[in-house]
Scaffold this motif. Structure first.
Motif, mmCIF file in Angstrom:
data_model
loop_
_atom_site.group_PDB
_atom_site.id
_atom_site.type_symbol
_atom_site.label_atom_id
_atom_site.label_comp_id
_atom_site.label_asym_id
_atom_site.label_seq_id
_atom_site.Cartn_x
_atom_site.Cartn_y
_atom_site.Cartn_z
ATOM 1 N N UNK A 1 -1.689 14.959 -5.602
ATOM 2 C CA UNK A 1 -3.120 14.963 -5.925
ATOM 3 C C UNK A 1 -3.502 13.665 -6.636
ATOM 4 N N UNK A 2 -2.632 13.233 -7.561
ATOM 5 C CA UNK A 2 -2.914 12.000 -8.299
ATOM 6 C C UNK A 2 -2.928 10.802 -7.363
ATOM 7 N N UNK A 3 -1.953 10.750 -6.469
ATOM 8 C CA UNK A 3 -1.869 9.620 -5.548
ATOM 9 C C UNK A 3 -3.021 9.602 -4.566
ATOM 10 N N UNK A 4 -3.523 10.796 -4.214
ATOM 11 C CA UNK A 4 -4.679 10.835 -3.317
ATOM 12 C C UNK A 4 -5.918 10.250 -4.005
ATOM 13 N N UNK A 5 -5.953 10.380 -5.332
ATOM 14 C CA UNK A 5 -7.042 9.741 -6.083
ATOM 15 C C UNK A 5 -6.928 8.219 -5.955
ATOM 16 N N UNK A 6 -5.687 7.694 -6.105
ATOM 17 C CA UNK A 6 -5.482 6.254 -5.989
ATOM 18 C C UNK A 6 -5.873 5.737 -4.604
ATOM 19 N N UNK A 7 -5.629 6.569 -3.572
ATOM 20 C CA UNK A 7 -5.948 6.150 -2.205
ATOM 21 C C UNK A 7 -7.452 6.020 -1.970
ATOM 22 N N UNK A 8 -8.227 6.590 -2.866
ATOM 23 C CA UNK A 8 -9.672 6.522 -2.678
ATOM 24 C C UNK A 8 -10.383 5.707 -3.727
ATOM 25 N N UNK A 9 -9.610 4.926 -4.535
ATOM 26 C CA UNK A 9 -10.257 4.115 -5.567
ATOM 27 C C UNK A 9 -10.910 2.872 -4.961
ATOM 28 N N UNK A 10 -11.749 2.276 -5.755
ATOM 29 C CA UNK A 10 -12.535 1.135 -5.271
ATOM 30 C C UNK A 10 -11.681 -0.113 -5.059
ATOM 31 N N UNK A 11 -10.611 -0.299 -5.863
ATOM 32 C CA UNK A 11 -9.801 -1.510 -5.776
ATOM 33 C C UNK A 11 -8.920 -1.491 -4.539
ATOM 34 N N UNK A 12 -9.062 -2.519 -3.692
ATOM 35 C CA UNK A 12 -8.279 -2.594 -2.447
ATOM 36 C C UNK A 12 -6.784 -2.663 -2.760
ATOM 37 N N UNK A 13 -6.423 -3.468 -3.778
ATOM 38 C CA UNK A 13 -5.006 -3.642 -4.128
ATOM 39 C C UNK A 13 -4.369 -2.312 -4.526
ATOM 40 N N UNK A 14 -5.106 -1.502 -5.268
ATOM 41 C CA UNK A 14 -4.582 -0.195 -5.695
ATOM 42 C C UNK A 14 -4.365 0.695 -4.485
ATOM 43 N N UNK A 15 -5.315 0.709 -3.551
ATOM 44 C CA UNK A 15 -5.186 1.569 -2.353
ATOM 45 C C UNK A 15 -3.980 1.144 -1.513
ATOM 46 N N UNK A 16 -3.835 -0.171 -1.305
ATOM 47 C CA UNK A 16 -2.703 -0.646 -0.491
ATOM 48 C C UNK A 16 -1.376 -0.316 -1.156
ATOM 49 N N UNK A 17 -1.302 -0.561 -2.482
ATOM 50 C CA UNK A 17 -0.056 -0.266 -3.217
ATOM 51 C C UNK A 17 0.254 1.216 -3.159
ATOM 52 N N UNK B 1 -0.051 7.967 9.477
ATOM 53 C CA UNK B 1 -1.384 7.701 8.939
ATOM 54 C C UNK B 1 -1.308 6.711 7.769
ATOM 55 N N UNK B 2 -0.290 6.879 6.912
ATOM 56 C CA UNK B 2 -0.140 5.980 5.762
ATOM 57 C C UNK B 2 0.178 4.538 6.190
ATOM 58 N N UNK B 3 1.019 4.394 7.202
ATOM 59 C CA UNK B 3 1.482 3.058 7.586
ATOM 60 C C UNK B 3 0.509 2.332 8.506
ATOM 61 N N UNK B 4 -0.221 3.084 9.329
ATOM 62 C CA UNK B 4 -1.059 2.424 10.327
ATOM 63 C C UNK B 4 -2.512 2.268 9.898
ATOM 64 N N UNK B 5 -2.920 2.924 8.854
ATOM 65 C CA UNK B 5 -4.305 2.796 8.382
ATOM 66 C C UNK B 5 -4.494 1.469 7.669
ATOM 67 N N UNK B 6 -5.608 0.818 7.944
ATOM 68 C CA UNK B 6 -5.957 -0.407 7.233
ATOM 69 C C UNK B 6 -6.686 -0.001 5.954
ATOM 70 N N UNK B 7 -5.970 -0.027 4.833
ATOM 71 C CA UNK B 7 -6.534 0.464 3.574
ATOM 72 C C UNK B 7 -7.469 -0.540 2.909
ATOM 73 N N UNK B 8 -7.668 -1.674 3.575
ATOM 74 C CA UNK B 8 -8.636 -2.643 3.039
ATOM 75 C C UNK B 8 -10.048 -2.390 3.571
#
Length: 1188
Positions: free
Chosen positions: A1097-1113, A1142-1149
């Motif tokens: 749940x915590x990591x899913x929050x990080x995946x939706x944060x505004x910072x691109x670097x945080x989402x990619x990491x 989904x994690x590897x192929x999505x462009x999180x930027x």
């Protein structure tokens, strides 16, 4: 049978000395395995081969026994008819490396010179392309080989009388640089023409070949004139693009040819070379060849002879000279021999022009040109009659005048040395030369921002060396005093190491050859090559040793006063003052009567260098003379009343003239503080006005920004107080000084002002401090702490400038001053000493707080300076104070504080902490109240020097053993977390490996250490200095597998506590770097099944944060974590592949509006609720309440 006298220990040899060619077999194997230059491995193998042989560059003679074998192998390969071109070029490259190491003059003697090789080499050389740069070594070696082949004894025309065997290398693609149908003589001639015209390395070898070829008796008549005319035509047609090889060829022919063969062309060549005007440009290589050609034309004009009028030295035996110390003129008498009767020397008119050109070349800007001209003058003068030679020598001597540039002085010194070596400088010239020699020995002129003269002093030493070898002791006897004093002065007082060593060598040569230098043997054994190499040793130790011989004492002193007191280098002026101090102890009367008045007179000069040096020197001389007055006969007085008055008025005069202002004022401040310190140490009688002027200068120096001046003024202030401020009549002045300094310490505008006043407070003597101890102590304690620490400790009064939290240097100074205060006041009886527990405890508490300063600015962790000063101070106080003053609590905090610093990230701080901790534990008498003292004695070695404290791999295993002791483990863990969690790779490697090795060896300590990690995290929550490296530390710790038992133990709250603290630390996600670093720690906790849903749940929050670097990491780390620990989570196994894809192929930027739906899809696949924003959650809750 070996001579035992010749045996020496291996360690007596230089460390890089080689004894034989030990890599012979390796090199032979490399030659056997030569690859073509196009092969992929050629470059690496060739580099390895070159590296092996280059080791012998300094001792090339070691190759001589094996040169024939090496060359034989390479040439056998080159001669093979079926050899590939690339492999042949490679063999030539290998051969060139041998040539480079052993030089071509030696190598050519080992080259084969069979007649059959001539055509092979000629054909191969004819096929080379001079413009093909990569294969220049091939052409170079072939030209060298040809130079020995053309020396065959047969007439060259006979070689064309019959055809030899078919050309073995005819399959090579021929090029038309040289026609193959012409005669061999013509082909060689054309090849020489071709290669002397290429401005590359091969042109010098072609010039060498030309010299060997055109001097043959069967070639010189046919080709020599033609070749010289060709070169003359070339250079008259084009004087811009000069072919250096052609000039070198003419020079080489003139060197190797017979005089009678070359004489017909000499005038023509001289006329040609002087008309080219090559000396006018800045091209030194052109001018160097010009000088060589001119001097050799001069030698062609004159018959080879040794001048009958030259000076005959007689015996040159060192043993004879040394054994005849009592009778230095006992050898063969030297005499000026008259020219032989009946011999008339004809001097052509061209010689005058040659000598004039050589004399001009002595003034050239090129060092090689001057050297070549000097040798040329020596050779030409050796063949001249006495009258003409005397004129030449007079012209050279005339160059040594102040109007000539420094290059001319250097050239003239070299020329005179060459003339002396050849016996052409007759003894009657010495009277004229020695004064000029003295000027050259001390030549040092400023030219802009640099000094010139080093090369002149070096060449003057060479002159002295040549004189020692040239003259009989009786001839030099009148000048021995001057020359010996001059050489010794340069040997000990010259700024440059090469000049000191040159003077030392010349002095030793003179002692050995002449035997009449006063105390020569004793001095020459002291002033050797190595001892004069260190400037400080020369100035302070060797000069003092030489000064014990009275004959050298005054020359040394006079040189320092006349040449070094006003030297352009401040370091030399400082050494001069110290040297004069030592020499004053040897010659006090001369110093007081002659030198001091001279120095006082020089202080009126506008030259700041001179003024600075004079003031430094006067301070040192005054101190030395006062020492002698105090320790010697009471009736001896060196400083008269008048001199004391002059010394008293000196600083006041400078103040009246405003000498302490502007750029020059900085130099004056530094020398004046040194002067005040020396006068105070000397206890010079000082008037009230004098003391006031000294105090005024010190006050001005205390607030300067220059650290060295501030330190010097603090030292001077301490001596001034101790010597002059102890009388009761100065009570009010002393009060005023202390109050002024206490007010100055409160300054919060400039850090350097506070530093100066604090340091001065620390230097106060006991009688001045005791009445003001509480005020001084409070001030120093307050300024040893950061503003925040001072407020918490209740030390801060009025609100201070917020910028003072960056003043770590001022706090460092305050800590040092506090230590000096404790030492000065001591532990005597009464409340105005540190026997009072309140005062003592206040200092200890302050220093312990200083151990916790971690101030950062753009220079990095500047708080480390304060921590290091605090550790040093604590160690000194704890080891020197009465043992009953130490409490258990304080001792434990000190020891554990040292241990923490010993495992933190800065090498210097870590080394100091480790060393002091070890010394404290092993201190005798032992320090009381050290917990687990017996175990600590086992862990730390008794000899602190046996550990390399600056190296992490040496210290961390030792300090990790402390984790087994609960009393110290928490502080060590705090330091370890900072080291393991930071960015330096080597430190992380050694610290983490030592830590994990301990955990694996002591599994029973893991639960306790984990709970201590939680405590550290909780105590320092939101303190980024600790928590930022803690995030990386937790990632490495949990990922190491050493705490698995604790993680999976449901009764142990470690995992839950870490998760809770991580959440609190990154709450709000405002700091990007902290949020991104925490992701790795969260992902490591995914291996705990009971936490997996909360982590996801915590990591899913990080995946939706505004910072691109945080989402990619977050996506990358989550992918890695699921790949490793996905099987222990509650994620359905069927969805795992889809989640990873989904994690590897999505462009999180991508923009958030596109990313969040994909994130929500991931949440559904993982079986958790998608996160919602705080606003949306509040709206949903409000709607739910409304529905109710």
């Amino acid at each position: 049978m070996s001579n035992p006298g010749e045996e020496f220990k291996e360690e007596d040899l230089p460390a890089n000395t080689l004894e034989h060619f030990s890599e012979l077999q390796q090199v032979l194997q490399m030659i056997d395995n030569i690859k073509s230059i196009g092969a992929g491995t050629f470059e690496r193998e060739f580099e390895q081969y070159a590296q092996v042989l280059t080791r012998y560059q300094e001792q090339p003679h070691l190759l001589d026994p094996h040169l024939e074998e090496l060359l034989g192998k390479l040439l056998q390969k080159i001669r093979r008819p079926d050899l590939d071109n690339g492999e042949r070029h490679a063999a030539f490259k290998y051969l060139y490396i041998i040539c480079k190491v052993r030089t071509y003059k030696v190598l050519v003697k080992f080259m084969p010179h069979e007649l059959s090789d001539l055509e092979f080499v000629l054909d191969l050389l004819g096929q080379q392309d001079p413009k093909e740069f990569d294969q220049w070594e091939t052409r170079y070696i072939l030209l060298l080989w040809m130079s020995i082949l053309v020396l065959n004894p047969f007439h060259m025309s006979r070689l064309d009388a019959y055809e030899t065997t078919p050309n073995p290398i005819s399959n090579c693609s021929p090029t038309n640089h040289v026609q193959s149908k012409t005669t061999k003589m013509e082909r060689i001639f054309e090849l020489i023409q071709l290669y002397v015209s290429t401005n590359d390395t091969c042109s010098s070898m072609a010039a060498y070949l030309a010299a060997k070829y055109f001097v043959r008796s069967d070639i010189k008549d046919l080709y020599l004139e033609r070749f010289l005319n060709w070169i003359i035509d070339q250079h008259q047609a084009d004087t811009v693009n000069v072919k250096f090889g052609q000039l070198a060829a003419v020079a080489a022919i003139l060197k190797h040819g017979k005089r009678e063969d070359l004489l017909p062309y000499a005038d023509k060549l001289l006329q040609w070379i002087t008309s080219c005007q090559y000396k006018d440009g800045n091209d030194f290589l052109k001018y160097k060849n010009y000088v060589k050609i001119v001097q050799r034309i001069g030698l062609v004009h004159l018959k080879p002879r040794i001048a009958s009028w030259r000076y005959n030295r007689g015996t040159r035996s060192l043993a004879t000279n040394l054994s005849q110390a009592a009778d230095t003129g006992g050898g063969s008498a030297a005499s000026e021999v008259l020219p032989e009767e009946g011999e008339e020397i004809l001097v052509p008119d061209a010689i005058e022009e040659v000598i004039e050109e050589l004399l001009q070349a002595l003034r050239s800007g090129g060092n090689d040109i001057r050297w070549s001209a000097a040798k040329g003058l020596g050779r030409v003068t050796n063949r001249l009659p006495k009258e003409l030679a005397d004129e030449v020598i007079g012209s050279v001597i005339d160059i040594l005048n102040p109007l000539e540039p420094h290059e001319a002085w250097h050239g003239a010194c070299l020329a005179l040395a060459e003339l002396a070596k050849r016996g052409l400088l007759l003894p009657h010239r010495l009277e004229e030369l020695v004064p000029l020699l003295m000027q050259a020995l001390f030549y040092d002129e400023m030219k802009g921002y640099m000094s010139v003269g080093q090369h002149i002093r070096d060449s003057a030493c060479y002159m002295c060396w040549a004189f020692a070898r040239a003259y009989n002791p009786d001839d030099v006897k009148p000048f021995v005093q001057k020359i010996s004093s001059g050489l010794l002065t340069v040997a000990v007082f010259d700024r440059e190491v090469n000049c000191r060593r040159a003077a030392s060598a010349a002095f030793q040569e003179s002692v050995g050859r002449l035997g009449n230098f006063p105390f020569g043997i004793e001095i020459s054994t002291t002033t050797d090559f190595y001892s004069v190499g260190i400037r400080q040793n020369s100035y302070l130790n060797i000069s003092d040793y030489i000064a014990q011989f009275e004959v050298y004492r005054e020359p040394l002193i006079n040189h320092l006063v006349q040449h070094k007191v006003n030297h352009w280098d401040p370091a030399i002026r400082e050494l001069t003052a110290k040297a004069l101090h030592k020499l004053s102890l040897r010659e006090p009367e001369y110093m007081a009567a002659v030198v001091l008045p001279q120095l006082l007179a020089k202080t009126d000069t506008i030259d700041i260098n001179c003024r600075h040096g004079c003031v430094l020197a006067m301070g040192e001389i005054t101190l030395a003379l006062r020492k002698l007055e105090e320790t010697g006969d009471p009736s001896v007085v060196y400083l008269s009343n008048q001199r004391i008055v002059e010394l008293n008025d000196l600083v006041k005069t400078f103040l009246d003239r405003n000498c302490y202002r502007g750029m020059s004022g900085e130099l004056m401040k530094s020398c004046t503080t040194n002067y005040i310190k020396n006068c105070s140490l000397a206890k010079l009688q000082a008037t009230t006005d004098c003391l006031a002027s000294w105090q005024m200068v010190i006050d001005a120096c205390l607030v300067t920004k220059t650290t060295s001046i501030r330190d010097s003024s603090v030292e001077a202030f301490g001596q001034l107080c101790a010597t002059y401020y102890c009388s009761d009549s100065r009570y009010q002045e002393n009060e005023a000084i202390i109050n002024a300094y206490l007010r100055g310490a409160e300054n919060d505008l400039e850090e350097n002002i506070r530093m100066g006043y604090i340091a001065a407070l620390g230097m106060l003597p006991s009688f001045m401090i005791r009445p003001h101890l509480p005020a001084v102590l409070d001030s120093l304690v307050k300024h040893s702490l950061t503003p925040l620490q001072a407020v918490l400790a209740g030390e801060m009064g009025d609100r201070e400038n917020i910028q003072t939290y960056r003043w770590s240097e001022a706090r460092t100074e305050s800590v040092r001053a506090l230590t000096k205060l404790v030492k000065t006041v001591g532990y005597g009886e009464g409340i105005d000493s540190f026997a009072d527990p309140r005062n003592f405890n206040k200092v200890i508490e302050c220093l312990l707080k200083a151990l916790d300063e971690y101030t950062l600015d753009n220079r990095g962790d500047i708080g480390a300076w304060v921590r290091e000063a605090a550790m040093t101070s604590l160690y000194e106080i704890v080891t020197q104070c009465p043992r009953e003053f130490l409490t258990a609590g304080h001792v434990h905090k000190i020891v554990s504080g040292f241990m923490q610093q010993a495992v933190e990230k800065i090498d210097r701080t870590r080394g100091l902490g480790g060393r002091l901790c070890c010394q404290l534990i092993h201190h005798q008498p032992s320090i009381p109240h050290i917990r687990e003292h017996s175990k600590l004695l086992e862990i730390f070695p008794a000899d602190a020097d046996s550990v390399l404290w600056l190296f992490a791999d040496h210290t961390f295993p030792m300090f990790c053993d402390l984790l087994a002791l609960p009393d110290y483990s928490k502080r060590v863990l705090l330091g370890l977390s900072a080291s393991i969690g930071q960015l330096t790779e080597s430190l992380i490697k050694y610290s983490s490996s030592a830590f994990f090795q301990f955990l694996r060896s002591n599994p029973e300590t893991v639960p306790r250490l984990c709970s201590e990690v939680v405590q550290i995290f909780e105590e320092h929550l939101l303190n980024e200095r600790v928590t930022y490296p803690m995030l990386s530390f937790l990632d490495i710790l949990i990922g190491s597998g050493t705490v698995e038992l604790v993680l999976h133990d449901e009764s142990n709250p470690f995992a839950e506590d870490i998760f809770r603290l991580l959440n609190l630390e990154v709450k709000g996600y405002k700091k990007l770097y902290k949020t991104a670093t925490s992701i790795s720690a969260f992902c490591q906790l995914l291996q705990v099944p009971r936490l997996s849903r909360r982590i996801l749940s915590k990591l899913s929050v990080f995946l939706g944060l505004q910072h691109v670097h945080v989402r990619k990491t977050a996506a990358t780390k989550l992918y890695e974590a699921l790949a490793l620990h996905g099987d222990v989570t509650e994620i359905p196994e069927d969805n795992m592949d889809e989640i990873l894809t989904l994690l590897s192929e999505t462009d999180w930027t991508m923009p958030l509006v596109e990313v969040r739906p994909l994130r929500n899809q991931l949440c559904h696949l993982m079986g958790i609720k998608p996160p919602v924003s705080g606003v949306a959650a509040a709206a949903a809750l409000q709607q739910a309440n409304a529905d109710k």
